[in-house]
Design an enzyme around this catalytic site. Structure first.
Site, PDB file in Angstrom:
ATOM      1  N   ILE A  63      -3.159   5.363  19.335  1.00 29.80           N
ATOM      2  CA  ILE A  63      -3.447   5.310  20.768  1.00 29.80           C
ATOM      3  C   ILE A  63      -3.838   6.738  21.132  1.00 29.80           C
ATOM      4  CG2 ILE A  63      -0.987   5.681  21.368  1.00 29.80           C
ATOM      5  CD1 ILE A  63      -1.426   4.014  23.894  1.00 29.80           C
ATOM      6  N   SER A  64      -5.001   6.917  21.771  1.00 30.83           N
ATOM      7  CA  SER A  64      -5.474   8.269  22.086  1.00 30.83           C
ATOM      8  C   SER A  64      -4.512   8.973  23.031  1.00 30.83           C
ATOM      9  CB  SER A  64      -6.851   8.206  22.756  1.00 30.83           C
ATOM     10  OG  SER A  64      -7.823   7.807  21.831  1.00 30.83           O
ATOM     11  N   GLN A  65      -4.532  10.309  22.980  1.00 31.79           N
ATOM     12  CA  GLN A  65      -3.675  11.035  23.925  1.00 31.79           C
ATOM     13  C   GLN A  65      -4.219  10.811  25.340  1.00 31.79           C
ATOM     14  OE1 GLN A  65      -4.864  15.159  22.323  1.00 31.79           O
ATOM     15  NE2 GLN A  65      -4.166  15.597  24.391  1.00 31.79           N
TER      16      GLN A  65
END
Length: 213
Positions: A63-65
């Site tokens: 999950i992207s930051q």
């Protein structure tokens, strides 16, 4: 699927942190405050969900930051009812942020495991993208084109021609381009054949995979 006042407080703090890092689009910040990121993560990461970090979500993906999600979303300049093609549904967090911003999201995921999980999770949370599909992101969704914007949430060695072709004139394609490190790149379609290119520095993404189906 609990979302508590404590979670809301952490989201407000996260939005404030993102604003300090340069995210100015109020629509983006409101969406970050609204979407319960902890529900997109394995429960063992719940306590860290509102840190500005990427986390594993299975199938070798992350999950992207939040900063990256907010940065890409801000570049799109989303208006209500914009038709957006998302390449790489992943956990569904970026999808949810775009839906919260008022977009009609068409999303493609190439990992069967993630596609199944996210297809069940989003409706449970009351988040309704227009269309989720399992397929090759390099090909996009020509049957639903043209799109107001295209967002790619994995690193591509080159910008796929098919995605450029599916963009409306005046539309924006936001994509991280590169092998090891990626340069966040935005193309604005000027006419049938011309695109204006902008670059926004280095980011780190998992690779955009193809030819799995």
């Amino acid at each position: 699927m609990k979302d508590t006042a404590k979670h809301q407080g952490l989201r407000n703090l996260l939005a404030k942190q993102l604003e300090e890092k340069g995210i100015k689009d109020k629509n983006v910040l409101e969406a970050i405050k609204k979407i319960p990121r902890h529900l997109f993560l394995n429960s063992s990461f719940e306590d860290f969900a509102y840190q500005d970090k990427a986390f594993p979500i299975g199938a070798g993906q992350t999950i992207s930051q939040p900063y990256t999600v907010a940065f890409q979303s801000q570049l799109l300049q989303v208006k209500k009812d914009d038709k957006i093609l998302e390449i790489g549904t992943g956990s569904g967090y970026q999808t949810a942020v775009l839906v919260a911003m008022g977009a009609k999201v068409f999303s493609v995921e190439r990992q069967k495991e993630l596609f199944k999980t996210t297809s069940l999770l989003l409706p449970k949370m009351g988040i309704k993208p227009k269309h989720l599909s399992f397929g090759d992101g390099y090909k996009g969704l020509p049957q639903y084109a043209p799109f107001d914007s295209v967002i790619v949430t994995a690193g591509a060695p080159v910008i796929p021609q098919a995605l450029m072709a599916q963009l409306k004139i005046g539309g924006r394609l936001v994509i991280p381009v590169g092998e090891q490190e990626q340069i966040m790149t935005m193309l604005i379609r000027k006419n049938e054949t011309q695109f204006e290119k902008h670059e926004f520095g280095e980011f780190k993404f998992v690779p955009l995979l193809e030819n799995k189906n």
